[in-house]
Enzyme design. Structure first.
Site, mmCIF file in Angstrom:
data_model
loop_
_atom_site.group_PDB
_atom_site.id
_atom_site.type_symbol
_atom_site.label_atom_id
_atom_site.label_comp_id
_atom_site.label_asym_id
_atom_site.label_seq_id
_atom_site.Cartn_x
_atom_site.Cartn_y
_atom_site.Cartn_z
ATOM 1 N N TYR B 101 4.530 1.004 3.157
ATOM 2 C CA TYR B 101 3.605 1.952 2.518
ATOM 3 C C TYR B 101 3.042 2.883 3.582
ATOM 4 O O TYR B 101 2.731 2.454 4.692
ATOM 5 C CB TYR B 101 2.452 1.177 1.855
ATOM 6 N N GLU B 189 1.369 10.404 -0.284
ATOM 7 C CA GLU B 189 1.576 8.950 -0.259
ATOM 8 C C GLU B 189 3.036 8.606 -0.517
ATOM 9 O O GLU B 189 3.665 9.192 -1.395
ATOM 10 C CB GLU B 189 0.699 8.309 -1.340
#
Lengths: 294, 384
Positions: B101, B189
């Site tokens: 992530y 993101e």
């Protein structure tokens, strides 16, 4: 007394020759604010209804001894205008410009913090500051304020700032200073800055604080109040019914990832001993009672 | 502005962030073509701005044309938490060895940019933050300094990224920071950021929110406009340049200023009503803006009463009143209007409204009084 500004504050208006700058700059002057000059590159030597215009903030400061600036320029030019004012030694900058990109705002804030620690920025995207009877920098209508104190007001939203002034003035309760800090994600001046100044100001006996959803500035203010503020504080937080994930007009007013809800802010403030009202009118009523009891 | 995954990937490509080759399809036929072009096995992904599309059946792995056809038929038109799928993104299926992530956003608290990296990607990151906060490593970045490759490498190491992926992840972080800053994103993101068995690092998803205030310096954003997931009311309001959010209640709200508009919603709620919308006229609204606002509210079937709450500062109440009179001469309002005017030129505004003697317009002096009156009208309608 008042905070951040007083009857001696000399103000220049960056953008005085624009329509908004002219309207609000002259309105502030008519209120009694010492508006001593304007700045518009290329228009130095001219004047706006008797107010001299300069090419740069540096020129304006040299000629007038100004210590504060009111910035009314479009978002594209506002970041540069703020830094120009700081570099010229202006100690208090009010920027009302809305829709400045967040990256520019973050950059300006950090440049001020690192290179010009003595300069205070109010805003951007704020209604300004008003010390009734002394000084009005910004777009707040002076006639809804009442001079003489004893209440200090700090608010994130523009129109709610007017509502706050109105609630008190209608009931005959005056204000020392009313500060609109603005609803953007990176405000130059925070609740804590204003609360600390009101705590120091002997004429301010109580503080009315209007917040809204988003961020955690109200929670931080609550922690600060608990430790450092001895004066009574009444608060109202707008946005109890705001759905998560939706920006409620202000770039900063958004509940995301469970953070920044009105309830969390109200709980934190109540826990810090603040009187938490459910709406602006109730906040005004509570404050009137407090002032009566002083 | 929230971007769809495919738009986010297009935006990533501008900043050299590696993604899988793929394409967009709006029909079953297009989907088959895109899958063939990407090469089997391929992944067919629903383009909706809501989480949990995998669980809802909105992502399918396909191995041949027939499967691509079936997947597209199933996913197009699928309702995922109220979002109906109109568009697909189809890309070549990646072999996944590890899922990480990475993101950049603004930390309003610190007033600095914030990088977040985790070796536990591919799942809901907020859940990771709750259950295993140590698994997410954070780095504050001062906008003056930016992030260097070495800092990005250190961050990746501290997050426990595998040795063979470190350089790739650091490289993506530096590029993602550029996308976030130069690209004026409020959020950039990647979840998951994957490591392939071949040792490559690339973005398998893209979540990008653009900062609308920066649109003036991004002509390339034009292509993203017009496809966002606004409902009919929101689209009309946007055309009229109004700050509008559709809600589910029955009281249509018009106020000037975001704070006052939010506060009006709250007060309506406190006196037993529910708001049909949030509508901020903005500062200095004239008659034309007021008129546009009434027009937008009038298209909403949910609305049983309109509540106009104005505190004049820059906005002048006489202008607002003229806007209401103007609007009512051209628009047949479906519901009564309760109006509260205060501040700059309020007396004049109230006089204009009184002189016009408008049917179905009620003037109240205070915000709470106006909210109560509006809710009474809704209740009267319900009891009929």
């Amino acid at each position: 007394m008042s905070i951040f500004v007083d009857e001696n504050t000399k103000v220049i208006v960056q953008g005085l020759t624009g329509s908004q700058g002219k309207f609000h700059g002259l309105r502030n002057k008519a209120y009694g604010t010492k508006v001593v000059g304007g700045v518009t590159p290329g228009k130095g030597g001219t004047d706006v209804e008797g107010v001299p215009v300069f090419d740069s903030v540096q020129d304006a400061v040299a000629a007038t001894g100004a210590t504060a600036s009111f910035i009314v320029v479009p978002p594209k030019f506002a970041p540069e205008a703020i830094l120009e004012a700081a570099a010229a030694g202006i100690g208090f900058i009010v920027c009302i410009t809305e829709y400045i990109p967040a990256k520019d705002e973050a950059m300006v804030f950090n440049v001020l913090r690192r290179n010009y620690p003595g300069t205070r920025l109010l805003g951007p995207n704020c209604p300004g500051i008003l010390s009734p009877g002394k000084c009005n920098i910004g777009i707040t209508s002076g006639d809804i304020a009442l001079a003489g104190g004893p209440v200090g007001i700090v608010s994130r939203s523009g129109t709610l700032t007017y509502q706050a002034l109105n609630e008190l003035s209608l009931k005959g309760v005056g204000q020392t200073t009313c500060v609109g800090i603005g609803g953007d994600p990176v405000p130059g001046t925070t609740f804590i800055d204003c609360l600390a100044a009101f705590e120091q100001d002997p004429e301010t006996k109580a503080v009315l604080m209007f917040g809204e959803i988003g961020g955690s500035d109200e929670e931080k203010a609550a922690a600060f109040i608990k430790e450092n503020v001895t004066k009574p504080v009444v608060s109202y937080i707008a946005g109890v019914t705001a759905p998560p994930g939706k920006k409620m007009g202000h770039a900063g007013a958004i509940v995301s990832g469970g953070m920044g809800t009105a309830q969390a802010k109200m709980d934190a403030l109540a826990e810090a001993g603040v009187h938490v009202a459910r709406n602006p009118t109730e906040a005004g009523e509570i404050m009137v009672d407090i002032v009566k009891g002083l | 502005m929230d971007l769809f995954e495919y738009q986010g990937k297009q935006y990533f490509a501008r900043y050299d962030i590696p993604t899988s080759p793929g394409g967009v399809a709006d029909s079953v036929g297009e989907a088959i073509e895109q899958a063939k072009a990407a090469g089997f096995p391929a992944v067919v992904k629903a383009q909706v701005q809501v989480g949990g599309r995998g669980k809802a059946g909105g992502i399918r792995l396909v191995n041949n044309e027939q499967e691509a056809k079936e997947a597209a038929e199933f996913i197009l038109g699928l309702d995922i938490k109220g979002h109906v799928v109109k568009r697909l993104w189809i890309e070549h299926a990646s072999d996944i060895k590890k899922e990480y992530y990475a993101s950049f956003t603004l930390d309003r608290n610190a007033k600095l940019h914030l990088a977040m990296v985790s070796a536990k990607g591919g799942v809901d990151i907020e859940e990771v933050a709750d259950t295993d906060p140590e698994a997410i490593k954070r780095l504050h970045i001062n906008p003056i300094d930016g992030i260097s490759y070495d800092q990005a490498l250190e961050l990746a190491k501290s997050a426990g990224i595998d040795q063979e992926a470190l350089e790739g992840v650091a490289d993506v972080l530096v590029k993602l920071y550029e996308c976030y800053t130069l690209g004026d994103a409020d959020l950039a993101e990647i979840n998951p950021l994957i490591l392939t068995p071949q040792g490559k690092v690339h973005a398998l998803d893209a979540k990008v929110t653009l900062d609308d205030a920066a649109a003036f310096r991004h002509p390339e954003w034009e292509v993203f406009k017009g496809v966002s997931e606004l409902d009919g009311r929101e689209r009309l309001a946007k055309e009229k340049h109004l700050n509008y959010i559709g809600l589910e209640g029955s009281v249509g709200i018009i106020a000037n200023g975001a704070g006052l508009a939010m506060s009006t919603l709250d007060v309506v709620n406190q006196v037993g009503g529910t708001a049909a919308n949030f509508l901020d006229l903005g500062g200095g609204a004239g008659a034309d803006v007021m008129s546009a606002a009434l027009e937008v509210i009038n298209t909403d079937d949910r609305v049983e009463v309109v509540l106009v709450n104005i505190f004049g500062g820059i906005t002048r109440c006489d202008e607002v009143a003229k806007g209401i009179v103007d609007a009512l001469s051209s628009v047949e309002m479906r519901s009564p209007i309760v109006i509260r005017l205060d501040g700059t030129n309020a007396d004049e505004g109230r006089r204009i409204l009184a002189d016009a003697d408008l049917r179905g317009v009620i003037i109240e002096k205070t915000m709470i009084g106006a909210a109560k009156r509006a809710v009474e009208i809704v209740d009267e309608g319900a009891s009929k």
